[in-house]
Design an enzyme around this catalytic site. Structure first.
Site, PDB file in Angstrom:
ATOM      1  N   LYS A 171       0.846  -1.200   0.000  1.00 52.82           N
ATOM      2  CA  LYS A 171       0.000   0.000   0.000  1.00 52.82           C
ATOM      3  C   LYS A 171       0.879   1.246   0.000  1.00 52.82           C
ATOM      4  O   LYS A 171       0.603   2.210  -0.734  1.00 52.82           O
ATOM      5  CB  LYS A 171      -0.924   0.021   1.212  1.00 52.82           C
ATOM      6  CG  LYS A 171      -1.808   1.248   1.227  1.00 52.82           C
ATOM      7  CD  LYS A 171      -2.689   1.326   2.455  1.00 52.82           C
ATOM      8  CE  LYS A 171      -3.567   2.567   2.327  1.00 52.82           C
ATOM      9  NZ  LYS A 171      -3.723   3.305   3.512  1.00 52.82           N
TER      10      LYS A 171
ATOM     11  N   LYS B 187      -0.770  11.599   5.329  1.00 46.75           N
ATOM     12  CA  LYS B 187      -0.680  10.546   6.343  1.00 46.75           C
ATOM     13  C   LYS B 187      -0.012   9.299   5.746  1.00 46.75           C
ATOM     14  O   LYS B 187       0.911   8.737   6.348  1.00 46.75           O
ATOM     15  CB  LYS B 187      -2.071  10.186   6.864  1.00 46.75           C
ATOM     16  CG  LYS B 187      -2.086   8.976   7.798  1.00 46.75           C
ATOM     17  CD  LYS B 187      -3.493   8.447   8.047  1.00 46.75           C
ATOM     18  CE  LYS B 187      -4.172   7.887   6.855  1.00 46.75           C
ATOM     19  NZ  LYS B 187      -3.775   6.547   6.438  1.00 46.75           N
TER      20      LYS B 187
END
Length: 137
Positions: free
Chosen positions: A18, A86
């Site tokens: 990811k 983030k």
């Protein structure tokens, strides 16, 4: 549900994949933003530029989906700047774990951070074009 799951390896591997995806997307957004900025500064019609770039190796989903919105300075959220920031923080900490330097990712992280600090955190991550100084909202 309804999606194909791909086993990436031992525990934690999916999170790393990811993070790798976030790198590829962020750097692609940065490249498209800079390419459009140069073309627009030179007076090239953005629709023509996007069509030509899309016919070659520069073709990407980012160019196809976000190129027009960057050219139009429309940053309606799909994936928000603050969320990509983030995720790029996860990239940075993962890279540090492996003692790996990712200078381009670090640079894009800094630009996302600047956007958040300037109040653009809820715009689409293609608003990276604003942080690059090539366009304004």
């Amino acid at each position: 549900m309804g999606k194909t799951i791909t086993h990436c390896g031992p525990s934690g591997s999916g999170q790393i994949v990811k993070a790798c995806n976030q790198i590829a997307v962020a750097l692609n957004i940065a490249g498209v933003a800079e390419a459009l900025a140069l073309g627009l500064a030179a007076g090239i019609d953005p629709d023509i530029m996007i069509r030509v770039l899309g016919g070659g190796l520069a073709q990407s989903r980012v160019l196809e989906l976000r190129g027009p919105t960057m050219a139009q300075k429309t940053f309606t959220p799909g994936f928000r700047v603050r969320l990509h920031l983030k995720d790029m923080g996860i990239v940075r900490s993962t890279a540090a774990t492996y003692q790996l330097q990712l200078p381009f990712s670090d640079l894009v992280y800094q630009h996302f951070q600047t956007l958040v600090e300037q109040g653009y955190g809820d715009l689409d991550h293609s608003a990276l074009a604003i942080s690059l100084g090539h366009t304004s909202r």
